[in-house]
Design an enzyme around this catalytic site. Sequence first.
Site, PDB file in Angstrom:
ATOM      1  N   GLU A  38       0.951  -1.118   0.132  1.00  0.00           N
ATOM      2  CA  GLU A  38      -0.053   0.049  -0.077  1.00  0.00           C
ATOM      3  C   GLU A  38       0.983   1.309   0.095  1.00  0.00           C
ATOM      4  O   GLU A  38       0.707   2.262  -0.770  1.00  0.00           O
ATOM      5  CB  GLU A  38      -0.834  -0.138   1.330  1.00  0.00           C
ATOM      6  CG  GLU A  38      -2.001  -0.880   1.211  1.00  0.00           C
ATOM      7  CD  GLU A  38      -2.984  -0.799   2.312  1.00  0.00           C
ATOM      8  OE1 GLU A  38      -3.303   0.395   2.838  1.00  0.00           O
ATOM      9  OE2 GLU A  38      -3.490  -1.724   2.935  1.00  0.00           O
ATOM     10  N   ASP A  77      -2.336  -4.384   3.560  1.00  0.00           N
ATOM     11  CA  ASP A  77      -2.581  -4.860   4.918  1.00  0.00           C
ATOM     12  C   ASP A  77      -3.741  -5.773   5.000  1.00  0.00           C
ATOM     13  O   ASP A  77      -4.381  -6.077   4.343  1.00  0.00           O
ATOM     14  CB  ASP A  77      -3.000  -3.257   5.588  1.00  0.00           C
ATOM     15  CG  ASP A  77      -2.133  -2.214   5.709  1.00  0.00           C
ATOM     16  OD1 ASP A  77      -0.978  -2.502   5.708  1.00  0.00           O
ATOM     17  OD2 ASP A  77      -2.484  -1.213   5.771  1.00  0.00           O
ATOM     18  N   ASP A  95      -6.296  -6.075   7.140  1.00  0.00           N
ATOM     19  CA  ASP A  95      -7.609  -5.777   7.602  1.00  0.00           C
ATOM     20  C   ASP A  95      -8.626  -5.714   6.348  1.00  0.00           C
ATOM     21  O   ASP A  95      -8.108  -5.891   5.184  1.00  0.00           O
ATOM     22  CB  ASP A  95      -7.676  -4.517   8.183  1.00  0.00           C
ATOM     23  CG  ASP A  95      -7.270  -3.208   7.560  1.00  0.00           C
ATOM     24  OD1 ASP A  95      -6.867  -3.314   6.494  1.00  0.00           O
ATOM     25  OD2 ASP A  95      -6.846  -2.074   8.253  1.00  0.00           O
ATOM     26  N   GLU A 154      -9.831  -2.938   4.791  1.00  0.00           N
ATOM     27  CA  GLU A 154      -9.517  -2.230   3.830  1.00  0.00           C
ATOM     28  C   GLU A 154      -8.449  -2.783   3.076  1.00  0.00           C
ATOM     29  O   GLU A 154      -8.446  -2.672   1.706  1.00  0.00           O
ATOM     30  CB  GLU A 154      -9.115  -0.733   4.647  1.00  0.00           C
ATOM     31  CG  GLU A 154      -9.430   0.342   3.875  1.00  0.00           C
ATOM     32  CD  GLU A 154     -10.879   0.780   3.785  1.00  0.00           C
ATOM     33  OE1 GLU A 154     -10.986   1.572   2.687  1.00  0.00           O
ATOM     34  OE2 GLU A 154     -11.465   0.407   4.603  1.00  0.00           O
ATOM     35  N   TYR A 214       1.224  -3.962  13.466  1.00  0.00           N
ATOM     36  CA  TYR A 214       0.137  -3.451  12.665  1.00  0.00           C
ATOM     37  C   TYR A 214      -0.533  -2.571  13.827  1.00  0.00           C
ATOM     38  O   TYR A 214      -0.787  -3.091  14.789  1.00  0.00           O
ATOM     39  CB  TYR A 214      -0.520  -4.262  12.054  1.00  0.00           C
ATOM     40  CG  TYR A 214      -1.607  -3.682  11.130  1.00  0.00           C
ATOM     41  CD1 TYR A 214      -1.328  -2.785   9.918  1.00  0.00           C
ATOM     42  CD2 TYR A 214      -2.994  -3.873  11.200  1.00  0.00           C
ATOM     43  CE1 TYR A 214      -1.880  -2.129   9.097  1.00  0.00           C
ATOM     44  CE2 TYR A 214      -3.836  -3.528  10.290  1.00  0.00           C
ATOM     45  CZ  TYR A 214      -3.308  -2.385   9.144  1.00  0.00           C
ATOM     46  OH  TYR A 214      -4.211  -1.998   8.398  1.00  0.00           O
ATOM     47  N   ARG A 218      -3.754  -1.179  13.358  1.00  0.00           N
ATOM     48  CA  ARG A 218      -5.233  -1.309  13.645  1.00  0.00           C
ATOM     49  C   ARG A 218      -5.529  -2.383  14.218  1.00  0.00           C
ATOM     50  O   ARG A 218      -5.565  -3.531  13.304  1.00  0.00           O
ATOM     51  CB  ARG A 218      -5.611  -0.944  12.145  1.00  0.00           C
ATOM     52  CG  ARG A 218      -5.331   0.303  11.616  1.00  0.00           C
ATOM     53  CD  ARG A 218      -6.051   0.741  10.104  1.00  0.00           C
ATOM     54  NE  ARG A 218      -5.668   2.154  10.069  1.00  0.00           N
ATOM     55  CZ  ARG A 218      -4.832   2.698   9.070  1.00  0.00           C
ATOM     56  NH1 ARG A 218      -4.148   1.537   8.488  1.00  0.00           N
ATOM     57  NH2 ARG A 218      -4.682   3.870   8.718  1.00  0.00           N
ATOM     58  N   HIS A 267      -6.037  -9.476  15.096  1.00  0.00           N
ATOM     59  CA  HIS A 267      -4.772  -9.265  15.005  1.00  0.00           C
ATOM     60  C   HIS A 267      -4.095  -9.565  16.163  1.00  0.00           C
ATOM     61  O   HIS A 267      -4.590  -9.459  17.370  1.00  0.00           O
ATOM     62  CB  HIS A 267      -4.240  -8.090  14.310  1.00  0.00           C
ATOM     63  CG  HIS A 267      -5.131  -7.760  13.032  1.00  0.00           C
ATOM     64  ND1 HIS A 267      -5.430  -6.443  12.789  1.00  0.00           N
ATOM     65  CD2 HIS A 267      -5.115  -8.500  11.988  1.00  0.00           C
ATOM     66  CE1 HIS A 267      -5.917  -6.554  11.460  1.00  0.00           C
ATOM     67  NE2 HIS A 267      -5.827  -7.825  11.180  1.00  0.00           N
TER      68      HIS A 267
END
Length: 993
Positions: free
Chosen positions: A11, A97, A99, A101, A328, A330, A375
């Site tokens: 990303e 990533d 997640d 998104e 990470y 989030r 996570h």
Amino acid sequence: MSGPRKLVIVESPTKVKSIAQYLGDGYEVQASVGHIRDLVEPKNLPPELKKGSLGKFSVDVENGFAPYYVVSPEKRKTVAELKKALANADELYLATDEDREGEAIAWHLLEVLKPKVPVRRMVFHEITKEAIEHARDNTRDIDEALVDAQETRRILDRLYGYEISPVLWRKVGPGLSAGRVQSAATRLVVERERERLAFTAASYWDLNAVLADAASIGRADALPFGARLVRVNGERIATGRDFDEQGQLKSKATMLSETQAQALAGALEDPGVSIRVSNVESKPYTRRPAAPFTTSTLQQEAARKLRFSARQTMSVAQSLYENGYITYMRTDSPSLSQQALNAARSQATQLYGAETVPDKPRLYSGKGKNAQEAHEAIRPAGETFRTPAQLASALRGNDFKLYELIWKRTVASQMADAKGSTASVTIEAGPTSVEGLTKTTLAEFSASGTVITFRGFMLAYEESVDEERNASNEPTESKLPPLVTGQALAAVSVDAAGHETSPPPRYTEASLVKTLDELGIGRPSTYASIISTIIDRGYVTPRGQALVPNWIAFSVVRLLEEYFAELVNYEFTAELESDLDKIAGGEEDRVDWLNGFYFGNEGHKGLRDVIDNLGDIDARAINSIALSDEITLRIGKYGPYLEVADDLDTSTGEITPPRRVNIPPELAPDELTLAKAQELIDAPVVTDRVIGVNPENGKNIVAKDGRFGPYVTELEPEPVVDMEATVALAEAAAALLAEPVAEPTSAAAASTTSATKAPVKKAPVKKAPVKKAAKAAAAVKPRTASLFKTMDLAAIDLETALKLLSLPRTVGDDPELGESITAQNGKFGPYLKRGTDTRSLDSEDLIFEIDLPGALELFAAPKYGARRASSALKEFEAPDPESGKAIKIKDGRFGAYVTDGVTNATIPKAEMIEDIDFDRAVQLLADKRAKGPAKPRTTTARATTARKTPAKKAPAKTATAKTATAKTATAKTATAKAAPARAAAAKKAAPKK
């Protein structure tokens, strides 16, 4: 064909270098820089698609809620580069990533790139060599359920915003917006302010005593300690928690008046009064460490300890993650992997001793509502944690502060409990005689102290807490001298203390994040953008750490509560998150759920039905708050104001129209009490004031207070009427009218009759022309000038007013260029102008003070930003990886910014220029590119359109235009998402290794 055979797409550009290094030869790593496509704005749809729901939302709600995606204009170059790289690759690794998104970004890449080579989904939660190699060797397919959940959320937010926001535009004000989570967050802030508005403070009194062992009074070894009055004659004394929101006592506690408290304090200071220890209790004290950080708790603690905003915390954490320092950022999970448990325990043992580490690792589980994205907790990256001291040279400023916070919290989470003891002492004073109380009064005091005998995790870290009214926080460490039952004490001092109950504290970013997390509203990864949105929309204004709602927010929330009650209900909003989790888990179908939300189902009225049955909304009522029968607060187009009801003028018998009184912008809503409103109404009205006459033209100079602030203007004097001449003229006219009219002779009469019968052609009567000079004079607007910020409207004099009206002031001529230099005041402050070149002035006073040499010196200095294209404040040796151009930090009109000559990214106010390193600069530029160019203001666009006159196009040009439109529509349609396309794309993904 030579070169890398495996393409890895991540990303962020910041990750590229590290990941490429860990993967080694044979891999080419490129960045998508976030999403490459999104829902198109309906106005940008091809003409043939601007119909029905697709034309309204860019989502076809009648056909399975199919979204219409397009590649963002600013990402076309990125997509072209990725396609070029893919053409030379044998395999494609999608390493976005882990997640929802990130999963959706990977899916969009798959849809747009249409790879003909094996595709592997590569996920990791930290950027270390071990983690990257493990992710490379353990790839998987794209998780369609995660993509569905993200896509559902995106469509849900589009439907919510595009259906409800127009209602706000019509009934409250233009430019407002409604959002599934932002509206709930705004409501929380407004409800807290309503509580503060309704709150009535209550006063109460108690005593604070400083006591010491009676035998030690006057000696150096005396150990005084504090104690608080808790009972009088066995009845408990009232404290703040004994009063309700209306300031009324809600318990059976006894209230001391000021007179009683003062009298009791004086009586107890009498050396003859007996003061003895009546009871001593000791209890063991234990305190557990806090769990490792989740996204929510990291934002809360960074706000408390570091004064970071939620957005700033996430920005710094993103940088730390992408550079391999933390995992990470989030996550909803506070759990640690076995690797992290071992690292934390080992480091605690090494730094603080083996006795500070318990026999077994501590395991934590999430307590937040709707916890998802399983996570690991946010922790230092790697199998062995790097201490802050080891990274002191690598990390600076905010990066270092946040890493240190994460490191401390992680290590402390695996350390032993803090242990000690808490001593509670009860002391009796009296009996004594006190005026206003019973003849014999016995007072009871209480004192406590906590002694930590084993600090455990507190050696590494202690958690902060939010301000909460009447909250019982953890006891602080304090000591009491050795005390035993029956021990005689003496009063060093006894003071009567008056208190006032406090309203509930306003939300801070930390406490709002905590409440949203507890209610299950939104996802922790979105809290930063939610808070930024409600601030940017003007619903909330930060004042220090507090979030203060603006009056416009009251109108918005009131409309939503009355007409969209379910959609701003906290439980319903949290249930939406639960439903999205079910979609992510494959338990719920995306289309079925969206159908229920939009069209309704059993037990739930759909959004469409709510919109269609709103009925009449009284905009005036929505934007009004009655303070009393005579005073109403109204939220108008230009801000809030008080309206005082019409009244009967007893002297004339006429009804006076309602008065309007502006509310000072700095006045917070909870400060607008009825008494304050009356004070504003009763304040002297600032009326237009004639300062004097301009000696040059005879015009009046008037001071006024306008919508945009105080100013002076030049007006024509009222014409002076000569009453004597007017009366004489009137008398002469009356005399003429009174004279008799002579009868015409017969010949004259005959002539008149003949003329009547045979009309004679009359010569055209010329109208008296209106003088052009008069027209021009009427069209000329009077000269005006705003007062400087340091000036007072009531004190402005004629000399100063004339100086203001004379602006712009000519400073002199540039001897080299021959151009005139003027000093003037503008929209963005005082400045100098020479031709088209400008320079800012440091203060408004310099407009009148600066001389020609000073002006020339300013023009000789380099410019900054758009007005002063300055020499850089800071330069980096390496070029930007995206544009290949040199990166510099410059100072502009709106503050410091990072630029590569093409893209400008503002540096957040909370970050210091010296703390911005190369990686942070690259990240800021990448984030700015991902957002795309700023959207033009609607009003400007409309104005431009209105000014343009449609021109007739030649047939050939028309045909060309149509062809181009058709090509555009075809290209856009090709990017639209079709339901079968995803299934086909999913089949391309290679199976797990």
